[in-house]
Design an enzyme around this catalytic site. Structure first.
Site, PDB file in Angstrom:
ATOM      1  N   HIS A 116       0.850  -1.203   0.000  1.00  0.00           N
ATOM      2  CA  HIS A 116       0.000   0.000   0.000  1.00  0.00           C
ATOM      3  C   HIS A 116       0.882   1.248   0.000  1.00  0.00           C
ATOM      4  O   HIS A 116       1.835   1.317   0.771  1.00  0.00           O
ATOM      5  CB  HIS A 116      -0.853  -0.067   1.276  1.00  0.00           C
ATOM      6  CG  HIS A 116      -1.804   1.059   1.460  1.00  0.00           C
ATOM      7  ND1 HIS A 116      -1.645   1.998   2.447  1.00  0.00           N
ATOM      8  CD2 HIS A 116      -2.932   1.377   0.801  1.00  0.00           C
ATOM      9  CE1 HIS A 116      -2.644   2.860   2.386  1.00  0.00           C
ATOM     10  NE2 HIS A 116      -3.446   2.506   1.397  1.00  0.00           N
ATOM     11  N   SER A 140      -6.547  -0.953  -4.969  1.00  0.00           N
ATOM     12  CA  SER A 140      -6.797  -0.984  -3.540  1.00  0.00           C
ATOM     13  C   SER A 140      -7.717  -2.178  -3.273  1.00  0.00           C
ATOM     14  O   SER A 140      -8.317  -2.711  -4.200  1.00  0.00           O
ATOM     15  CB  SER A 140      -7.415   0.366  -3.199  1.00  0.00           C
ATOM     16  OG  SER A 140      -8.013   0.376  -1.967  1.00  0.00           O
ATOM     17  N   MET A 175      -8.205  11.831  -5.222  1.00  0.00           N
ATOM     18  CA  MET A 175      -9.443  11.310  -4.621  1.00  0.00           C
ATOM     19  C   MET A 175      -9.597   9.809  -4.787  1.00  0.00           C
ATOM     20  O   MET A 175      -9.164   9.221  -5.765  1.00  0.00           O
ATOM     21  CB  MET A 175     -10.658  11.987  -5.260  1.00  0.00           C
ATOM     22  CG  MET A 175     -10.799  11.686  -6.732  1.00  0.00           C
ATOM     23  SD  MET A 175     -12.511  11.802  -7.270  1.00  0.00           S
ATOM     24  CE  MET A 175     -12.481  10.686  -8.672  1.00  0.00           C
ATOM     25  N   ALA A 176     -10.261   9.197  -3.787  1.00  0.00           N
ATOM     26  CA  ALA A 176     -10.734   7.826  -3.933  1.00  0.00           C
ATOM     27  C   ALA A 176     -11.936   7.879  -4.873  1.00  0.00           C
ATOM     28  O   ALA A 176     -12.595   8.911  -4.988  1.00  0.00           O
ATOM     29  CB  ALA A 176     -11.157   7.288  -2.575  1.00  0.00           C
ATOM     30  N   GLN A 307      -5.770  23.483  -2.796  1.00  0.00           N
ATOM     31  CA  GLN A 307      -5.474  24.795  -2.206  1.00  0.00           C
ATOM     32  C   GLN A 307      -5.647  24.775  -0.689  1.00  0.00           C
ATOM     33  O   GLN A 307      -4.798  25.270   0.054  1.00  0.00           O
ATOM     34  CB  GLN A 307      -6.393  25.858  -2.828  1.00  0.00           C
ATOM     35  CG  GLN A 307      -6.099  27.266  -2.351  1.00  0.00           C
ATOM     36  CD  GLN A 307      -6.899  28.328  -3.104  1.00  0.00           C
ATOM     37  OE1 GLN A 307      -7.815  28.000  -3.858  1.00  0.00           O
ATOM     38  NE2 GLN A 307      -6.549  29.575  -2.892  1.00  0.00           N
TER      39      GLN A 307
HETATM   40  P1  NAI Z   1     -11.247  14.042  -0.443  1.00  0.00           P
HETATM   41  O1  NAI Z   1     -12.647  13.613  -0.766  1.00  0.00           O
HETATM   42  O2  NAI Z   1     -11.014  14.642   0.883  1.00  0.00           O
HETATM   43  O3  NAI Z   1     -10.735  15.065  -1.549  1.00  0.00           O
HETATM   44  C1  NAI Z   1     -10.822  14.772  -2.927  1.00  0.00           C
HETATM   45  C2  NAI Z   1     -10.317  15.946  -3.730  1.00  0.00           C
HETATM   46  O4  NAI Z   1     -11.260  17.012  -3.666  1.00  0.00           O
HETATM   47  C3  NAI Z   1      -8.986  16.531  -3.255  1.00  0.00           C
HETATM   48  O5  NAI Z   1      -8.160  16.760  -4.362  1.00  0.00           O
HETATM   49  C4  NAI Z   1      -9.349  17.833  -2.594  1.00  0.00           C
HETATM   50  O6  NAI Z   1      -8.325  18.796  -2.773  1.00  0.00           O
HETATM   51  C5  NAI Z   1     -10.577  18.225  -3.361  1.00  0.00           C
HETATM   52  N1  NAI Z   1     -11.465  19.050  -2.546  1.00  0.00           N
HETATM   53  C6  NAI Z   1     -12.091  18.697  -1.398  1.00  0.00           C
HETATM   54  N2  NAI Z   1     -12.806  19.722  -0.930  1.00  0.00           N
HETATM   55  C7  NAI Z   1     -12.642  20.748  -1.787  1.00  0.00           C
HETATM   56  C8  NAI Z   1     -13.132  22.076  -1.865  1.00  0.00           C
HETATM   57  N3  NAI Z   1     -13.958  22.586  -0.952  1.00  0.00           N
HETATM   58  N4  NAI Z   1     -12.760  22.842  -2.911  1.00  0.00           N
HETATM   59  C9  NAI Z   1     -11.927  22.358  -3.846  1.00  0.00           C
HETATM   60  N5  NAI Z   1     -11.427  21.105  -3.839  1.00  0.00           N
HETATM   61  C10 NAI Z   1     -11.788  20.319  -2.823  1.00  0.00           C
HETATM   62  O7  NAI Z   1     -10.226  12.807  -0.645  1.00  0.00           O
HETATM   63  P2  NAI Z   1     -10.516  11.246  -0.508  1.00  0.00           P
HETATM   64  O8  NAI Z   1     -11.258  10.763  -1.701  1.00  0.00           O
HETATM   65  O9  NAI Z   1     -11.110  10.980   0.827  1.00  0.00           O
HETATM   66  O10 NAI Z   1      -9.012  10.650  -0.560  1.00  0.00           O
HETATM   67  C11 NAI Z   1      -8.145  10.845   0.549  1.00  0.00           C
HETATM   68  C12 NAI Z   1      -6.780  10.229   0.319  1.00  0.00           C
HETATM   69  O11 NAI Z   1      -6.875   8.821   0.331  1.00  0.00           O
HETATM   70  C13 NAI Z   1      -6.091  10.569  -0.999  1.00  0.00           C
HETATM   71  O12 NAI Z   1      -4.783  11.003  -0.699  1.00  0.00           O
HETATM   72  C14 NAI Z   1      -6.014   9.246  -1.758  1.00  0.00           C
HETATM   73  O13 NAI Z   1      -4.864   9.101  -2.578  1.00  0.00           O
HETATM   74  C15 NAI Z   1      -5.956   8.293  -0.603  1.00  0.00           C
HETATM   75  N6  NAI Z   1      -6.363   6.935  -0.979  1.00  0.00           N
HETATM   76  C16 NAI Z   1      -5.373   5.985  -1.126  1.00  0.00           C
HETATM   77  C17 NAI Z   1      -5.693   4.683  -1.433  1.00  0.00           C
HETATM   78  C18 NAI Z   1      -4.607   3.664  -1.611  1.00  0.00           C
HETATM   79  O14 NAI Z   1      -4.924   2.477  -1.718  1.00  0.00           O
HETATM   80  N7  NAI Z   1      -3.343   4.030  -1.657  1.00  0.00           N
HETATM   81  C19 NAI Z   1      -7.102   4.257  -1.615  1.00  0.00           C
HETATM   82  C20 NAI Z   1      -8.046   5.344  -1.493  1.00  0.00           C
HETATM   83  C21 NAI Z   1      -7.684   6.625  -1.171  1.00  0.00           C
END
Ligand code: NAI
Length: 349
Positions: A116, A140, A175-176, A307
């Site tokens: 991971h 994932s 994002m996921a 941002q």
């Molecule tokens: P999230 O839903 O918090 O954010 C998704 C995107 O939306 C981000 O780019 C964020 O900057 C943007 N965003 C959120 N609110 C905003 C706003 N008010 N205005 C503008 N843009 C906005 O992220 P999520 O989906 O919960 O993912 C979290 C982390 O989990 C990520 O780093 C992802 O890579 C990681 N992840 C890793 C996995 C793995 O297996 N390695 C699997 C799933 C997720």
């Protein structure tokens, strides 16, 4: 409790080294986890250390890997991570992709056989810091129903993108492809609160508001999110000859086995398209335009993706990072792990 960035890094590095990682690899994992915490993505930060420590201690990650890198064409390559900790494999393979994109305009590098890798924003930002466009996707563990299905098939398969503007600001979209992460279900369970019926389904595939009845998560935007997670699985699994779909290994099912996961980086050099200067200026114009958009009722402002995390990073750099007390106590203790994660269940409890 608040903790300084450097102290958090040292605590994580020491713990993972103690669990069996080399100092060098533990340093990289600490860097990626602190990146997530400092930007507010605690689900992929220090809270994961104990899980990694247990997996390392039980042999489910290769602590003495033999990396191989094979160029398969002028712009394509495959990096074999030998089931090392995913953060190191993703970082090293991104470095190779960056070199190739500088030389040839674009690079597509598949990283195969890895653990991971955490928050993908870290790896796409490696490219952005070199004035390249970074895109990364990874597999994932299966916990999401395909659209119309009642059984899990795909993982939360994330997609990340980053590029840097002319003033140094970086757009980071990461994002996921699920409505919510599994961690949010656990959080609601611990608080005995209901969940919205758009997050997950029960054993029959019916939307549920009871976090204890959740059997699988839902893709974002129905068939559209389902299509995106399928695309991610094809690019980071099928394309690399790895187990894919429901055959992808689970995070919590067997901590003694290697996970054989895949990740794919695509790096684009703007110099080969519109030219770097104009690309960066136009990107900055877009960011400024977005910030000037009239906010909707209930919103203070419109932000570009990444941002708010960048602002949080600046604040936390100055004031320290808020980490749950229990996690800090574990990091400061002599315990390597508490045998909490190897419960033969695909979902974390
Ligand atoms: P999230 O839903 O918090 O954010 C998704 C995107 O939306 C981000 O780019 C964020 O900057 C943007 N965003 C959120 N609110 C905003 C706003 N008010 N205005 C503008 N843009 C906005 O992220 P999520 O989906 O919960 O993912 C979290 C982390 O989990 C990520 O780093 C992802 O890579 C990681 N992840 C890793 C996995 C793995 O297996 N390695 C699997 C799933 C997720």
């Amino acid at each position: 409790m608040k903790v300084e960035k450097q102290e958090l890094h040292e605590l994580i590095q020491k713990k993972l080294h103690r669990a069996g990682l080399t100092e060098e690899h533990a340093d990289v994992v600490a860097d990626v986890l602190v990146h997530a915490d400092i930007r507010g993505y605690h689900s992929h930060g220090a809270m994961r250390v104990e899980y990694y420590a247990e997996r390392i201690a039980k042999g489910g990650l290769n602590t003495n890997p033999n990396f191989t890198f094979e160029k398969t064409g002028p712009t394509t390559a495959v990096f074999d991570g030998d089931n090392a900790v995913g953060h190191v494999v993703a970082k090293e393979s991104m470095k190779e992709a960056i070199k190739m994109a500088k030389e040839n305009g674009i690079a597509v590098v598949g990283a195969k056989r890895m653990g991971h890798s955490g928050a993908l924003s870290y790896f796409v930002q490696q490219a952005a810091e070199e004035d390249l466009i970074g895109i990364s996707v990874c597999q994932s563990d299966p916990m999401v129903v395909p659209f119309g299905g009642a059984e899990p098939y795909y993982g939360t398969n994330p997609i990340a993108f980053a590029a840097r503007g002319s003033n140094g600001e970086v757009v980071t979209f990461d994002m996921a492809t699920t409505v919510q992460a599994w961690g949010k279900i656990l959080d609601k369970r611990s608080r005995n609160e209901e969940i919205p019926d758009t997050w997950a389904v029960d054993k029959e595939g019916n939307p549920t508001t009871d976090p204890f009845k959740v059997n699988a998560l839902l893709p974002i935007a129905g068939p559209k999110g389902y299509g995106l997670m399928m695309m991610v699985d094809i690019l980071s699994g099928v394309l690399l000859g790895l187990p894919h779909g429901k055959h992808v290994s689970s995070m919590y099912e067997d901590l003694t086995e290697y996970r054989n996961l895949g990740q794919l980086h695509i790096v684009i050099n703007p110099e080969y398209f519109v030219g770097l200067k104009l690309f960066k200026e136009s990107l900055t114009d877009s960011m400024h335009d977005l910030n000037k958009i009239k906010p909707a009722p209930g919103f203070k402002e419109v932000s570009y993706p990444g941002q708010r995390s960048a602002d949080r990073e600046k604040q936390n750099e100055e004031n320290g990072i808020e980490i749950v007390d229990e996690i800090l106590e574990y990091l400061k203790s002599d315990v390597v792990h508490n045998n909490r994660y190897d419960h033969k269940d695909p979902f974390a409890k």
